[in-house]
Motif scaffolding. Structure first.
Motif, PDB file in Angstrom:
ATOM      1  N   LEU A 199      82.299 -68.763  10.480  1.00  0.00           N
ATOM      2  CA  LEU A 199      83.951 -68.944  10.459  1.00  0.00           C
ATOM      3  C   LEU A 199      84.055 -70.479  10.338  1.00  0.00           C
ATOM      4  CD1 LEU A 199      86.504 -67.907  11.912  1.00  0.00           C
ATOM      5  CD2 LEU A 199      85.678 -68.511  14.119  1.00  0.00           C
TER       6      LEU A 199
ATOM      7  N   ASN B 231      61.139 -59.036   2.172  1.00  0.00           N
ATOM      8  CA  ASN B 231      61.398 -57.754   1.184  1.00  0.00           C
ATOM      9  C   ASN B 231      60.142 -56.969   0.674  1.00  0.00           C
ATOM     10  OD1 ASN B 231      63.311 -56.479  -0.289  1.00  0.00           O
ATOM     11  ND2 ASN B 231      63.326 -57.702  -1.907  1.00  0.00           N
TER      12      ASN B 231
ATOM     13  N   ASN C 260      60.436 -56.685   6.400  1.00  0.00           N
ATOM     14  CA  ASN C 260      61.934 -56.725   5.940  1.00  0.00           C
ATOM     15  C   ASN C 260      62.207 -58.128   5.438  1.00  0.00           C
ATOM     16  OD1 ASN C 260      62.215 -54.176   6.849  1.00  0.00           O
ATOM     17  ND2 ASN C 260      63.065 -54.563   8.871  1.00  0.00           N
ATOM     18  N   GLN C 261      61.942 -59.003   6.153  1.00  0.00           N
ATOM     19  CA  GLN C 261      61.964 -60.443   5.760  1.00  0.00           C
ATOM     20  C   GLN C 261      61.623 -60.936   4.669  1.00  0.00           C
ATOM     21  OE1 GLN C 261      60.922 -62.082   9.175  1.00  0.00           O
ATOM     22  NE2 GLN C 261      63.097 -62.113  10.464  1.00  0.00           N
TER      23      GLN C 261
ATOM     24  N   ILE D 112      83.287 -58.337  17.949  1.00  0.00           N
ATOM     25  CA  ILE D 112      81.912 -58.730  18.532  1.00  0.00           C
ATOM     26  C   ILE D 112      81.902 -60.239  18.972  1.00  0.00           C
ATOM     27  CG2 ILE D 112      79.343 -58.973  17.957  1.00  0.00           C
ATOM     28  CD1 ILE D 112      79.487 -57.110  15.640  1.00  0.00           C
TER      29      ILE D 112
ATOM     30  N   LYS E   4      74.853 -67.716  12.687  1.00  0.00           N
ATOM     31  CA  LYS E   4      75.976 -67.474  13.909  1.00  0.00           C
ATOM     32  C   LYS E   4      77.079 -67.242  13.132  1.00  0.00           C
ATOM     33  CE  LYS E   4      75.145 -71.267  16.145  1.00  0.00           C
ATOM     34  NZ  LYS E   4      75.004 -72.282  17.292  1.00  0.00           N
ATOM     35  N   LYS E   5      77.870 -66.433  13.937  1.00  0.00           N
ATOM     36  CA  LYS E   5      79.180 -66.145  13.400  1.00  0.00           C
ATOM     37  C   LYS E   5      80.191 -67.358  13.545  1.00  0.00           C
ATOM     38  CE  LYS E   5      82.069 -61.981  12.746  1.00  0.00           C
ATOM     39  NZ  LYS E   5      82.359 -60.669  13.296  1.00  0.00           N
ATOM     40  N   SER E   6      80.078 -68.238  14.413  1.00  0.00           N
ATOM     41  CA  SER E   6      80.733 -69.138  14.591  1.00  0.00           C
ATOM     42  C   SER E   6      80.531 -70.254  13.303  1.00  0.00           C
ATOM     43  CB  SER E   6      80.534 -69.872  15.752  1.00  0.00           C
ATOM     44  OG  SER E   6      79.148 -70.120  16.278  1.00  0.00           O
TER      45      SER E   6
ATOM     46  N   GLY F 288      71.231 -61.012   6.790  1.00  0.00           N
ATOM     47  CA  GLY F 288      70.524 -59.959   7.203  1.00  0.00           C
ATOM     48  C   GLY F 288      69.011 -60.106   6.865  1.00  0.00           C
ATOM     49  N   ASP F 289      68.065 -59.606   7.417  1.00  0.00           N
ATOM     50  CA  ASP F 289      66.558 -59.387   7.026  1.00  0.00           C
ATOM     51  C   ASP F 289      66.502 -59.128   5.582  1.00  0.00           C
ATOM     52  OD1 ASP F 289      65.803 -59.963   9.450  1.00  0.00           O
ATOM     53  OD2 ASP F 289      65.578 -58.009  10.313  1.00  0.00           O
ATOM     54  N   GLY F 290      65.664 -59.753   5.027  1.00  0.00           N
ATOM     55  CA  GLY F 290      65.478 -59.535   3.652  1.00  0.00           C
ATOM     56  C   GLY F 290      66.316 -60.010   2.587  1.00  0.00           C
ATOM     57  N   LYS F 291      67.354 -60.797   3.260  1.00  0.00           N
ATOM     58  CA  LYS F 291      68.563 -61.396   2.391  1.00  0.00           C
ATOM     59  C   LYS F 291      68.180 -62.874   2.450  1.00  0.00           C
ATOM     60  CE  LYS F 291      71.779 -57.598   3.090  1.00  0.00           C
ATOM     61  NZ  LYS F 291      72.899 -57.329   3.799  1.00  0.00           N
TER      62      LYS F 291
ATOM     63  N   ASN G  33      58.893 -56.596  11.461  1.00  0.00           N
ATOM     64  CA  ASN G  33      60.165 -57.068  10.810  1.00  0.00           C
ATOM     65  C   ASN G  33      60.123 -58.125   9.727  1.00  0.00           C
ATOM     66  OD1 ASN G  33      63.178 -56.817  10.363  1.00  0.00           O
ATOM     67  ND2 ASN G  33      63.274 -58.800  11.445  1.00  0.00           N
TER      68      ASN G  33
ATOM     69  N   TYR H 116      87.488 -63.905  17.071  1.00  0.00           N
ATOM     70  CA  TYR H 116      86.029 -64.256  17.468  1.00  0.00           C
ATOM     71  C   TYR H 116      85.937 -65.086  18.719  1.00  0.00           C
ATOM     72  CZ  TYR H 116      86.670 -64.174  12.295  1.00  0.00           C
ATOM     73  OH  TYR H 116      86.849 -63.777  10.727  1.00  0.00           O
TER      74      TYR H 116
ATOM     75  N   LEU I  56      76.424 -67.622  23.359  1.00  0.00           N
ATOM     76  CA  LEU I  56      75.868 -68.747  23.119  1.00  0.00           C
ATOM     77  C   LEU I  56      75.172 -69.443  24.170  1.00  0.00           C
ATOM     78  CD1 LEU I  56      78.909 -70.063  21.257  1.00  0.00           C
ATOM     79  CD2 LEU I  56      76.701 -69.254  19.952  1.00  0.00           C
TER      80      LEU I  56
ATOM     81  N   ASP J 275      76.334 -74.812  23.345  1.00  0.00           N
ATOM     82  CA  ASP J 275      76.946 -74.401  21.985  1.00  0.00           C
ATOM     83  C   ASP J 275      78.389 -73.858  22.328  1.00  0.00           C
ATOM     84  OD1 ASP J 275      74.719 -75.122  20.657  1.00  0.00           O
ATOM     85  OD2 ASP J 275      73.911 -73.221  20.288  1.00  0.00           O
TER      86      ASP J 275
ATOM     87  N   GLU K 244      80.262 -63.440  20.387  1.00  0.00           N
ATOM     88  CA  GLU K 244      78.904 -64.203  20.108  1.00  0.00           C
ATOM     89  C   GLU K 244      78.696 -64.758  21.463  1.00  0.00           C
ATOM     90  OE1 GLU K 244      79.375 -67.025  16.995  1.00  0.00           O
ATOM     91  OE2 GLU K 244      77.299 -66.830  16.720  1.00  0.00           O
TER      92      GLU K 244
END
Lengths: 402, 331
Positions: A153, B58, B55-56, B201, A148-150, A139-142, B52, B225, B205, B209, B203
């Motif tokens: 995975l 910090n 945020n990125q 959720i 991508k979730k794949s 996430g942002d700030g991390k 944003n 997934y 692509l 991909d 994804e």
């Protein structure tokens, strides 16, 4: 919020009770087992009924005698909906199938749903690992802004595979009988073996070692009189049967090491006549430790993807302990909680280290974290307990007399 | 809360009249309103991306009301809605949006996989025509939910029931138009999906991909997934090209958190006894933008009004005001 959602009765007995209060058709009861209800059909005469992982019992108000409920009902998201009306006050019990058959009706809810749930608290599923990782590490700030979730995975599954090979407990094993053919196929989810033992009448394991005395040839071309492999009409080499395998199978191991039969009283006790006779292995130049045992041998026959055993193991009961990669079945995709943190560290490192333009000091830091946490996980999973360790170490002061 | 279009219009008129700088008729105002609303709406995305970065890196503040990223995100709330997509098998299995409004951006795609938890069987009464999408079956004996899988002789694989049907005798609309003649007088089985099993959720692509992900045994799509891709195609029953989503494995339902394009604002009127324009609140359409944008709307409409009436001072003053606000936002 507590992670346990079951009460003691649900966990140990695998049952949950409800009381019909409305007396109306369509009454619903939602079970809260950790185990999802698997529903094939309510009717015992239907084939899919056998798919159910539970049985449903009812007892009339004020009566403690339960009978199985076989009229129509549906299951939706662990909620049981009765099509017909139950009399108000009717007790309803959902009994997950158990090796003992449960506590209700004819006590014939036979299955393993209850036992499969026991001990599950010590594990976390791979799905939970991935979802937790997405929440905590991406996430942002991390460090990982987006992923991508794949990708996650992929790395999670790769991590589980690697962990399965050298970190997680090896729990897979098969009890097999050695047939007259002296070979058994590799298990379906086999990756590598951990150990092989034969079991005596007392149930004690005797380790069986792999041997280099023989091997199973991978190709056995049929040769002509000039030694040239011959071909079929399709242009492929003709294949024969292995004479090496045959000779090894027919070999009497007593001739090999001049030893007692391994089913004798002296089985697995090194000594006796090892290497005493000329012509036996080690007989001329002394004992070779690798053959100084009488439990029998096995080889891995890569040609037929089988384990092949020496002839003295024919008809023996063996235990094959092996490792898989943790991905062969849905139930396998879980990680001991002792290794959860190591898995997160593995994922962080895997994702950052495969990206371009990541500061090398960050990659190194994650690499060290990964290694340290993996080491911790290994120590934790080694199950070294002080009392047990002390007990073993007491043998250190034992005098060995000649 | 939306911005009242009459408030904006009258304020713009006050300013223009006070300065003796002309008059903007309703038709012109409506055009400017659409233009400005779209400008402000579309500015959220680059602005959001820019703020944003705090945020990125910090460096974002954690205050309740002065976090600009949260502020911009909040301003999108009038346009953010959960859209239910409709499945069609023709020409290929795709999901399209058939509801009201125009989708501006796709957010989180959540397929819903129902439990396959109730099975039953029934027999056709023998009146089904070749290629029919309606199947008449007798004595079903249980309620069949939309999305249930129906199997039987003459029924193509993965055929599902389109509409929920009751008991005991009814016809089923299925989503295949290729039932064979042999579909008559046969026994059918139903996997009746009556409950929500999982809502992962998906994804989305690129097609490349998507294929690569499917080729890997470790990342291949599953109900935990799911993956998908989008394309533009004509999907039955529509006859025009539209956004279509392909999801694997095929879900029972598909919900997408979408940003919808703003609706066209309109200041409508009736003609009064003196021939004047009288605001008609019933037929007028307010700006969809958040109330916090009222000032921006007025300033930006004034800017364009200044161009229309050819007054550089108006344009300059409005542009300065607008610029100052933007600088403050992103500072």
């Amino acid at each position: 919020m507590a992670l346990l959602t079951e009460n003691n009765q649900q966990y140990y007995a695998g049952s949950q009770g409800f009381l019909s209060s409305t007396g109306l058709a369509g009454e619903e009861f939602k079970t809260t087992f950790d185990t999802d209800l698997v529903f094939g059909n309510f009717n015992p005469l239907e084939t899919n009924y056998a798919l159910n992982n539970f049985k449903l019992y009812t007892a009339a108000a004020g009566v403690q005698q339960y009978t199985e409920y076989t009229s129509a009902y549906t299951i939706s998201n662990n909620t049981i909906k009765f099509i017909a009306a139950l009399t108000a006050g009717t007790s309803v019990v959902v009994q997950l199938k158990s090796i003992e058959g449960g506590l209700y009706g004819n006590k014939d809810a036979y299955g393993t749903a209850v036992q499969e749930n026991w001990g599950s608290y010590s594990y976390i599923t791979l799905n939970d690992i991935i979802n937790n990782f997405m929440v905590g590490y991406v996430g942002d700030g991390k460090l990982i802004g987006t992923a991508k979730k794949s990708d996650i995975l992929f790395f999670a599954k790769r991590g589980l595979q690697e962990f399965s090979y050298d970190t997680l407990k090896s729990i897979k094993s098969q009890e097999l009988n050695i047939p007259p053919s002296l070979s058994v196929p590799m298990p379906q989810d086999y990756v590598n073996y951990v150990g092989m033992s034969w079991v005596d009448k007392a149930g004690i394991k005797h380790i069986i070692y792999p041997t280099t005395l023989t091997s199973n040839p991978y190709r056995i071309p049929l040769q002509d009189s000039d030694g040239i492999p011959t071909q079929s009409n399709f242009g492929n080499n003709l294949k024969g049967t292995s004479q090496t395998d045959q000779r090894w199978a027919e070999n009497n191991l007593k001739n090999l090491n001049n030893e007692l039969d391994n089913s004798s009283f002296w089985a697995n006790i090194y000594g006796g006549g090892f290497g005493n006779g000329f012509g036996t292995v080690g007989g001329q130049y002394g004992l070779q430790p690798e053959v100084a045992q009488i439990n029998g041998w096995f080889t891995i026959n890569e040609r037929e993807n089988k384990f092949s055993f020496s002839s003295d193991l024919s008809d023996k009961l063996i235990i094959l302990e092996y490792i898989s990669d943790g991905l062969s079945a849905d139930g396998d995709t879980r990680v001991p909680k002792m290794a959860e943190e190591a898995m997160y560290a593995y994922l962080s490192h895997a994702i950052i280290s495969t990206r371009v333009n990541q500061p090398e000091y960050v990659v190194n830091r994650l690499s060290r974290e990964k290694t340290a946490k993996l080491r911790n996980a290994k120590i934790r999973l080694s199950n070294i307990k002080l009392d047990e360790f002390t007990q073993i170490m007491r043998g250190k002061s034992k005098w060995i007399k000649s | 809360m939306a911005v009242n279009i009459n408030t904006v219009y009258t304020t713009v008129l006050y300013i223009l009249n006070k300065e003796q700088r002309g008059y903007i008729p309703p038709a012109e105002f409506n055009s400017l309103a659409v233009q400005v609303q779209n400008e402000i709406f579309e500015s959220y995305f680059p602005d959001g991306n820019q703020v944003n970065r705090l945020n990125q890196s910090n460096r974002q503040n954690d205050t309740e009301f002065f976090n600009m990223f949260k502020d911009i995100s909040y301003k999108l709330h009038p346009f953010e809605r959960l859209a239910t997509f409709t499945h069609s098998e023709l020409p290929q299995a795709r999901w399209t949006y058939q509801g009201a409004g125009e989708i501006f951006k796709l957010g989180v795609v959540t397929p819903i996989y129902n439990y396959l938890n109730n099975t039953g069987s029934a027999t056709s009464n023998g009146v089904n025509a070749l290629g029919a999408t309606t199947l008449t079956i007798n004595n079903i004996g249980l309620t069949i939910q939309a999305g249930s899988i129906i199997t039987g002789v003459g029924i193509p694989a993965n055929t599902t029931v389109l509409t929920t049907i009751g008991t005991p005798i009814t016809s089923i609309t299925i989503d295949k138009a290729t039932t064979a003649a042999s579909a008559n007088l046969n026994k059918y089985s139903f996997s009746n999906s009556t409950g929500v099993g999982s809502t992962p959720i998906a994804e989305i692509l690129s097609f490349k991909d998507y294929l690569q992900t499917q080729y890997s045994s470790l990342t291949r799509a599953s109900k935990e997934y799911p993956i998908g891709y989008i394309e533009d195609m004509i999907v039955s029953p529509s006859t025009v090209r539209e956004l279509a989503i392909s999801i694997d494995p095929k879900p029972s339902l598909l919900s997408v958190n979408c940003l919808f394009a703003p609706t066209t604002p309109s200041w409508t009127f009736t003609v009064g006894s003196l021939g004047q324009y009288v605001y008609n609140a019933t037929t007028s359409i307010n700006f969809e933008l958040d109330i916090a944008e009222q000032n921006n709307l007025i300033i930006n409409i004034l800017k364009y009004a200044g161009i229309i009436i050819n007054d550089p001072q108006i344009v300059q003053a409005a542009a300065q005001e607008s610029q100052q606000e933007e600088i403050n936002l992103k500072r």
